[in-house]
Structures are given as C-alpha cells and as structure tokens.
Design a protein around this motif. Structure first.
Motif, PDB file in Angstrom:
ATOM      1  N   LYS A 167     107.875  58.022  65.082  1.00  0.00           N
ATOM      2  CA  LYS A 167     107.921  59.396  65.577  1.00  0.00           C
ATOM      3  C   LYS A 167     106.873  60.259  64.868  1.00  0.00           C
ATOM      4  CE  LYS A 167     110.896  63.163  66.768  1.00  0.00           C
ATOM      5  NZ  LYS A 167     112.233  63.627  67.005  1.00  0.00           N
ATOM      6  N   GLY A 173     103.644  60.017  66.339  1.00  0.00           N
ATOM      7  CA  GLY A 173     103.532  60.471  67.720  1.00  0.00           C
ATOM      8  C   GLY A 173     104.028  59.498  68.768  1.00  0.00           C
ATOM      9  N   HIS A 174     104.747  58.460  68.349  1.00  0.00           N
ATOM     10  CA  HIS A 174     105.251  57.469  69.298  1.00  0.00           C
ATOM     11  C   HIS A 174     106.681  57.814  69.708  1.00  0.00           C
ATOM     12  CE1 HIS A 174     101.692  55.167  68.534  1.00  0.00           C
ATOM     13  NE2 HIS A 174     101.941  55.214  67.243  1.00  0.00           N
ATOM     14  N   LYS A 175     107.020  57.427  70.905  1.00  0.00           N
ATOM     15  CA  LYS A 175     108.326  57.761  71.481  1.00  0.00           C
ATOM     16  C   LYS A 175     109.170  56.500  71.627  1.00  0.00           C
ATOM     17  CE  LYS A 175     110.269  59.917  75.590  1.00  0.00           C
ATOM     18  NZ  LYS A 175     109.946  60.494  76.895  1.00  0.00           N
ATOM     19  N   VAL A 176     110.334  56.470  70.954  1.00  0.00           N
ATOM     20  CA  VAL A 176     111.284  55.364  71.102  1.00  0.00           C
ATOM     21  C   VAL A 176     112.285  55.787  72.171  1.00  0.00           C
ATOM     22  CG1 VAL A 176     113.037  53.950  69.958  1.00  0.00           C
ATOM     23  CG2 VAL A 176     110.975  54.626  68.704  1.00  0.00           C
ATOM     24  N   VAL A 177     112.284  55.069  73.314  1.00  0.00           N
ATOM     25  CA  VAL A 177     113.145  55.447  74.437  1.00  0.00           C
ATOM     26  C   VAL A 177     114.491  54.731  74.403  1.00  0.00           C
ATOM     27  CG1 VAL A 177     111.234  56.093  75.942  1.00  0.00           C
ATOM     28  CG2 VAL A 177     112.096  53.743  75.992  1.00  0.00           C
ATOM     29  N   ARG A 224     102.657  55.172  77.772  1.00  0.00           N
ATOM     30  CA  ARG A 224     104.002  55.726  77.660  1.00  0.00           C
ATOM     31  C   ARG A 224     104.571  55.706  76.256  1.00  0.00           C
ATOM     32  NH1 ARG A 224     104.404  52.315  82.531  1.00  0.00           N
ATOM     33  NH2 ARG A 224     104.948  50.700  81.086  1.00  0.00           N
ATOM     34  N   HIS A 225     103.945  55.002  75.303  1.00  0.00           N
ATOM     35  CA  HIS A 225     104.539  54.876  73.979  1.00  0.00           C
ATOM     36  C   HIS A 225     104.288  56.085  73.091  1.00  0.00           C
ATOM     37  CE1 HIS A 225     100.521  53.099  73.469  1.00  0.00           C
ATOM     38  NE2 HIS A 225     100.585  53.646  72.272  1.00  0.00           N
ATOM     39  N   THR A 226     103.575  57.103  73.587  1.00  0.00           N
ATOM     40  CA  THR A 226     103.327  58.289  72.778  1.00  0.00           C
ATOM     41  C   THR A 226     104.175  59.449  73.281  1.00  0.00           C
ATOM     42  OG1 THR A 226     101.482  58.944  74.169  1.00  0.00           O
ATOM     43  CG2 THR A 226     100.954  57.613  72.236  1.00  0.00           C
ATOM     44  N   GLU A 227     104.447  60.384  72.389  1.00  0.00           N
ATOM     45  CA  GLU A 227     105.251  61.561  72.737  1.00  0.00           C
ATOM     46  C   GLU A 227     104.589  62.385  73.828  1.00  0.00           C
ATOM     47  OE1 GLU A 227     108.207  62.495  71.972  1.00  0.00           O
ATOM     48  OE2 GLU A 227     108.706  61.333  70.203  1.00  0.00           O
TER      49      GLU A 227
END
Length: 127
Positions: free
Chosen positions: A19, A22-26, A122-125
């Motif tokens: 996070k 800047g990565h987004k864990v969905v 898609r893996h970034t915020e």
C-alpha cells in the motif's frame, strides 16, 4: 492484487509495504479454503487482479507447497478467463510449482521489485 499468506504478521507487513508503494490489494486469504474461494471469484470475474502472491503452505505442519500449487493450478487452468496475470510463489519451505517466480518468504523487497517491472495496470491504487 491478491495476497494469499497464512502468517498474519507477514501478510499484514506485506500489505502495508504494498500500500505504501501505491499498490492495491483487492483480496487476501490466510487459509486454503479462503484461497480457493478467491480463485473461484477471480475465474468468475467477480474479483479482478493482475498479480497474485501465493504462499506454498497454508496449513500448519505442511511443508510441501502442495496447497499453493493447487491454487496456482486452478488459476492456470482458467488463464483464458483471467487475462494477463503474474503469479508469484512465496514460501519458506520449498518452491510453489507453476508460478512465474518464487520469492523467499517475507522478501517484500524482491516482490516489490518484480511488481515494479510489470506494466502499470490494475495493481496500483491509481488504476
């Protein structure tokens, strides 16, 4: 991004680092059963991710990486539904079969490096 790791401390630390970068864990899982549900959701298109990090052993006392390999196999069998996806194995006991690359357990630096080399998606915020 999907993070599958049974060790709460390692999973939380990785999520914080991802996070912060800047990565987004969905979605996240800590058990084989949760991981299989997430895999089914990915295959069905209910969850969208282009990076999956899979721990090899999701049950206490296991050290053969079979559980992680099972999750990877399900994803690979349905790769046409998933689109471009990077799958990384992370285990302190052996290697996860079928992944794009194995990373030593808890090596967040290596994971971040591999992710940074992927096309922004898609893996970034921001996505």
């Amino acid at each position: 991004m999907v993070l599958i790791e049974d060790d709460d401390g390692i999973r939380e630390l990785l999520m914080m680092r991802l996070k912060r970068e800047g990565h987004k864990v969905v979605a996240e899982a800590s058990t084989r059963e949760q991981a299989l549900k997430i895999a089914a959701s990915l295959i069905a298109g209910e969850v969208i991710a282009d990076v999956v990090v899979v721990d090899g052993n999701l049950s206490k006392g296991r050290n053969d990486c079979a559980e992680g390999a099972e999750i990877v196999q399900r994803l690979r069998e349905n790769i046409d539904r998933l689109g471009p996806i990077a799958i990384y194995g992370m285990s302190g006991m052996g290697e996860v079969i079928g992944v794009d690359e194995n990373i030593p357990k808890g090596n967040g630096r290596k994971l971040l490096k591999l992710i940074s080399e992927l096309p922004q998606s898609r893996h970034t915020e921001a996505a």
